[in-house]
Write an enzyme that holds these catalytic residues in place. Structure first.
Site, PDB file in Angstrom:
ATOM      1  N   GLU A 294       0.812  -1.229   0.000  1.00 38.63           N
ATOM      2  CA  GLU A 294       0.000   0.000   0.000  1.00 38.63           C
ATOM      3  C   GLU A 294       0.845   1.278   0.000  1.00 38.63           C
ATOM      4  O   GLU A 294       0.628   2.193   0.776  1.00 38.63           O
ATOM      5  CB  GLU A 294      -0.955  -0.007   1.215  1.00 38.63           C
ATOM      6  CG  GLU A 294      -1.878  -1.216   1.233  1.00 38.63           C
ATOM      7  CD  GLU A 294      -2.769  -1.284   2.451  1.00 38.63           C
ATOM      8  OE1 GLU A 294      -2.836  -0.309   3.215  1.00 38.63           O
ATOM      9  OE2 GLU A 294      -3.413  -2.329   2.653  1.00 38.63           O
TER      10      GLU A 294
ATOM     11  N   GLU B 168      -6.208 -10.798  -0.896  1.00 39.14           N
ATOM     12  CA  GLU B 168      -6.922 -10.633   0.389  1.00 39.14           C
ATOM     13  C   GLU B 168      -8.432 -10.631   0.151  1.00 39.14           C
ATOM     14  O   GLU B 168      -9.165  -9.817   0.657  1.00 39.14           O
ATOM     15  CB  GLU B 168      -6.489  -9.333   1.076  1.00 39.14           C
ATOM     16  CG  GLU B 168      -4.994  -9.201   1.286  1.00 39.14           C
ATOM     17  CD  GLU B 168      -4.592  -7.895   1.931  1.00 39.14           C
ATOM     18  OE1 GLU B 168      -5.452  -7.206   2.503  1.00 39.14           O
ATOM     19  OE2 GLU B 168      -3.403  -7.541   1.877  1.00 39.14           O
TER      20      GLU B 168
HETATM   21  O1  G3I Z   1      -4.932 -11.458  18.517  1.00 41.53           O
HETATM   22  C1  G3I Z   1      -4.575 -10.299  19.285  1.00 41.53           C
HETATM   23  C2  G3I Z   1      -5.223 -10.377  20.663  1.00 41.53           C
HETATM   24  O2  G3I Z   1      -4.658 -11.473  21.378  1.00 41.53           O
HETATM   25  C3  G3I Z   1      -4.957  -9.068  21.410  1.00 41.53           C
HETATM   26  O3  G3I Z   1      -5.641  -9.097  22.642  1.00 41.53           O
HETATM   27  C4  G3I Z   1      -5.484  -7.906  20.560  1.00 41.53           C
HETATM   28  C5  G3I Z   1      -5.266  -6.573  21.210  1.00 41.53           C
HETATM   29  O4  G3I Z   1      -3.895  -6.249  21.159  1.00 41.53           O
HETATM   30  O5  G3I Z   1      -4.786  -7.888  19.293  1.00 41.53           O
HETATM   31  C6  G3I Z   1      -5.076  -9.065  18.557  1.00 41.53           C
HETATM   32  O6  G3I Z   1      -4.355  -9.007  17.359  1.00 41.53           O
HETATM   33  C7  G3I Z   1      -4.927  -8.121  16.404  1.00 41.53           C
HETATM   34  C8  G3I Z   1      -5.141  -8.929  15.119  1.00 41.53           C
HETATM   35  O7  G3I Z   1      -5.571  -8.084  14.054  1.00 41.53           O
HETATM   36  C9  G3I Z   1      -6.138 -10.065  15.304  1.00 41.53           C
HETATM   37  O8  G3I Z   1      -7.401  -9.519  15.514  1.00 41.53           O
HETATM   38  C10 G3I Z   1      -3.908  -7.006  16.131  1.00 41.53           C
HETATM   39  O9  G3I Z   1      -3.810  -6.207  17.288  1.00 41.53           O
HETATM   40  C11 G3I Z   1      -4.386  -6.171  14.971  1.00 41.53           C
HETATM   41  O10 G3I Z   1      -3.389  -5.209  14.621  1.00 41.53           O
HETATM   42  C12 G3I Z   1      -4.591  -7.081  13.751  1.00 41.53           C
HETATM   43  O11 G3I Z   1      -5.109  -6.281  12.689  1.00 41.53           O
HETATM   44  C13 G3I Z   1      -4.818  -6.788  11.381  1.00 41.53           C
HETATM   45  C14 G3I Z   1      -4.441  -5.583  10.522  1.00 41.53           C
HETATM   46  O12 G3I Z   1      -4.224  -5.977   9.165  1.00 41.53           O
HETATM   47  C15 G3I Z   1      -3.171  -4.935  11.045  1.00 41.53           C
HETATM   48  O13 G3I Z   1      -2.092  -5.826  10.950  1.00 41.53           O
HETATM   49  C16 G3I Z   1      -6.061  -7.467  10.815  1.00 41.53           C
HETATM   50  O14 G3I Z   1      -6.295  -8.693  11.505  1.00 41.53           O
HETATM   51  C17 G3I Z   1      -5.858  -7.772   9.345  1.00 41.53           C
HETATM   52  O15 G3I Z   1      -7.050  -8.273   8.767  1.00 41.53           O
HETATM   53  C18 G3I Z   1      -5.432  -6.518   8.592  1.00 41.53           C
HETATM   54  O16 G3I Z   1      -5.155  -6.911   7.285  1.00 41.53           O
HETATM   55  C19 G3I Z   1      -4.821  -5.836   6.385  1.00 41.53           C
HETATM   56  C20 G3I Z   1      -3.735  -6.349   5.463  1.00 41.53           C
HETATM   57  O17 G3I Z   1      -2.606  -6.725   6.209  1.00 41.53           O
HETATM   58  C21 G3I Z   1      -3.394  -5.297   4.415  1.00 41.53           C
HETATM   59  N1  G3I Z   1      -4.587  -4.923   3.658  1.00 41.53           N
HETATM   60  C22 G3I Z   1      -5.672  -4.411   4.526  1.00 41.53           C
HETATM   61  C23 G3I Z   1      -6.053  -5.457   5.553  1.00 41.53           C
HETATM   62  C24 G3I Z   1      -7.177  -4.968   6.429  1.00 41.53           C
HETATM   63  O18 G3I Z   1      -6.738  -3.860   7.191  1.00 41.53           O
END
Ligand code: G3I
Length: 456
Positions: free
Chosen positions: A259, A366
């Site tokens: 991105e 994705e």
């Molecule tokens: O699993 C932990 C949990 O144990 C903890 O309590 C909680 C609070 O800290 O965090 C949880 O992890 C989170 C994870 O998602 C699972 O839900 C992370 O903080 C959070 O940052 C993570 O967000 C991900 C995001 O990217 C940032 O990395 C999303 O799952 C994921 O779907 C999203 O994916 C992105 C792609 O990489 C790039 N394109 C867009 C897409 C959507 O934003």
């Protein structure tokens, strides 16, 4: 809609005309009744009652009845004290007509009743009963990798059954990003990344690395880097070299910079990487990844390049520049965060063809397909589920028509509907994936099979 301020102004003027005396201009008026206006936010069990406020009122007394003559009241909804210009009524029957009226209160004075406003609550939706779908593994009909976004904490038995049974590629949804693997300048954390790579190897699945550099998953010590730009660039090179070397021969491919292009204007996103490394930072990152592993496939990955014209052109310009200069790039990742009704088949075919014509691989990286893009649904229904399935079939068919050696993978961004990031992101109910929460396949899964050439 009502121009409340304008209406209030006219009300006070008209009241003054009725009651103003010659002696002074302070109105000695009959205390005006409010004006009940149409209800809003009408649902199965309630609505928001609205009215035009009376300038001198301190509060109001609201009545709600199922009888037009207010011969009876709903529960305790008689003379309900309230203020402002609306009141949320709940606990009602669905598909039923109700009436509301109110009086204004100023000190000991109570106005006459307002007019009565009529409203009918929404009809209760029948619970959605999914239609059974063929439970056939996607990988049985695919001649290219079928991917799934995974989390190390979601490798339990039920997930494992679907992951190892249906898919041949894995992408870490977040645990192979810089903010997880490089949480501080003096420590790496590869625990979750290793677990995902080991699971994939145990199940004969490839791993797509996501993502070496992404402005949204950059640890704060990097965003707030305290050294010089030269030290910053060296740190980035060292990070990419460390990670790609660690997974050399185990991770087949990487989204190198995710991105990098802004929405709607085609400019490079003003990330800390651009600020400290300059406009050529993307090319530098690609070169460093190639230097670390001569065989790893390198992708540029982005969203909305399925339809945002400026972003599409910027991506193609970046790809053409890389090809012209010999900067290593093997493919483009279209994230494919789409909806059941957008973008169109021709839009998807057109931009996919642009990348194919440049001899690069294509990754639908994705995929999720919003069933509720306008937030109007409170539950999925058969019609929308089938429409979603048709869009998935369309996407898979387009991908399956790409020359074999340019089909990298289709990766779905989550297993069960409730696993999706979209619910938190958009804040409304959503069912964008291939499996229901009980791990049973949806019409979207059947659409995927049809796109792969399966027929009932
Ligand atoms: O699993 C932990 C949990 O144990 C903890 O309590 C909680 C609070 O800290 O965090 C949880 O992890 C989170 C994870 O998602 C699972 O839900 C992370 O903080 C959070 O940052 C993570 O967000 C991900 C995001 O990217 C940032 O990395 C999303 O799952 C994921 O779907 C999203 O994916 C992105 C792609 O990489 C790039 N394109 C867009 C897409 C959507 O934003």
């Amino acid at each position: 809609m009502y121009n409340f301020k304008g209406l209030l102004f006219h009300l006070s003027i008209s009241a003054c005309l009725i009651g103003c005396s010659d002696e002074d201009d302070s109105p000695d008026i009959e205390f005006q009744a409010p004006i009940a206006i149409e209800a809003t936010s009408i649902g199965e069990d309630g609505f928001t009652a609205n009215w035009i406020e009376v300038l001198s009122a301190d509060s109001y007394l609201l009545d709600v009845s199922a009888e037009e003559d207010f011969s009876a009241f709903v529960g305790n909804l008689q003379d309900v004290p309230t203020s402002g210009s609306s009141y949320k009524v709940s606990g009602l029957e669905d598909n039923t007509t109700y009436y509301y009226r109110l009086r204004a209160v100023a000190g000991s004075e109570v106005s006459a009743f307002s007019n009565s406003s009529q409203v009918r609550t929404a009809e209760m939706e029948e619970p959605f009963v999914p239609v059974d779908q063929p439970d056939i593994p996607l990988k049985d009909y695919a001649d290219f990798p079928i991917g799934m976004a995974v989390q190390a904490g979601r490798m339990t038995a039920l997930y494992d059954q679907r992951l190892s049974g249906e898919f041949t590629s894995l992408t870490a949804e977040y645990e192979m990003k810089m903010n997880i693997m490089y949480p501080s300048s003096d420590s790496f954390n590869f625990e979750q990344a290793d677990a995902i790579v080991e699971y994939a190897e145990a199940n004969d699945m490839q791993v797509h690395g996501h993502a070496l550099i992404w402005h949204n998953a950059t640890p704060s010590w990097v965003t707030n880097f305290s050294g010089t730009n030269q030290e910053f660039e060296q740190m980035v090179e060292d990070y990419i070299t460390t990670v790609v070397t660690r997974y050399k021969g185990r991770v087949r491919s990487w989204d190198v910079v995710n991105e990098a292009i802004e929405d709607g204007n085609g400019q490079l996103r003003n990330s800390v990487f651009l600020q400290k490394m300059g406009a050529d930072y993307v090319a530098k990152c690609h070169q460093w990844a190639r230097n670390a592993d001569p065989d790893v496939l390198l992708f540029y990955n982005d969203y909305n390049i399925e339809f945002d014209a400026q972003k599409q052109q910027a991506m193609l310009d970046l790809v053409d520049d890389f090809i012209d200069r010999g900067v290593p790039i093997d493919g483009v990742g279209f994230q494919m965060h789409i909806s059941y009704n957008f973008p169109s088949k021709s839009q998807l075919e057109s931009i996919t063809g642009e990348v194919v014509n440049r001899g690069l691989m294509v990754h639908y990286s994705e995929l999720d397909v919003r069933a509720n893009p306008n937030g109007t649904l409170t539950q999925l229904n058969d019609t929308r589920a089938e429409e979603q399935g048709a869009k998935v079939e369309e996407v898979v068919s387009i991908f399956a028509s790409i020359p074999t050696d340019q089909r990298f993978a289709i990766t779905v961004w989550g297993l069960r509907d409730s696993d999706t990031w979209l619910i938190d992101f958009w804040g409304n109910p959503e069912w964008p994936l291939l499996f229901y929460d009980d791990f049973k396949p949806k019409p979207a899964h059947t659409g995927f099979l049809r796109g792969l050439g399966w027929q009932p």
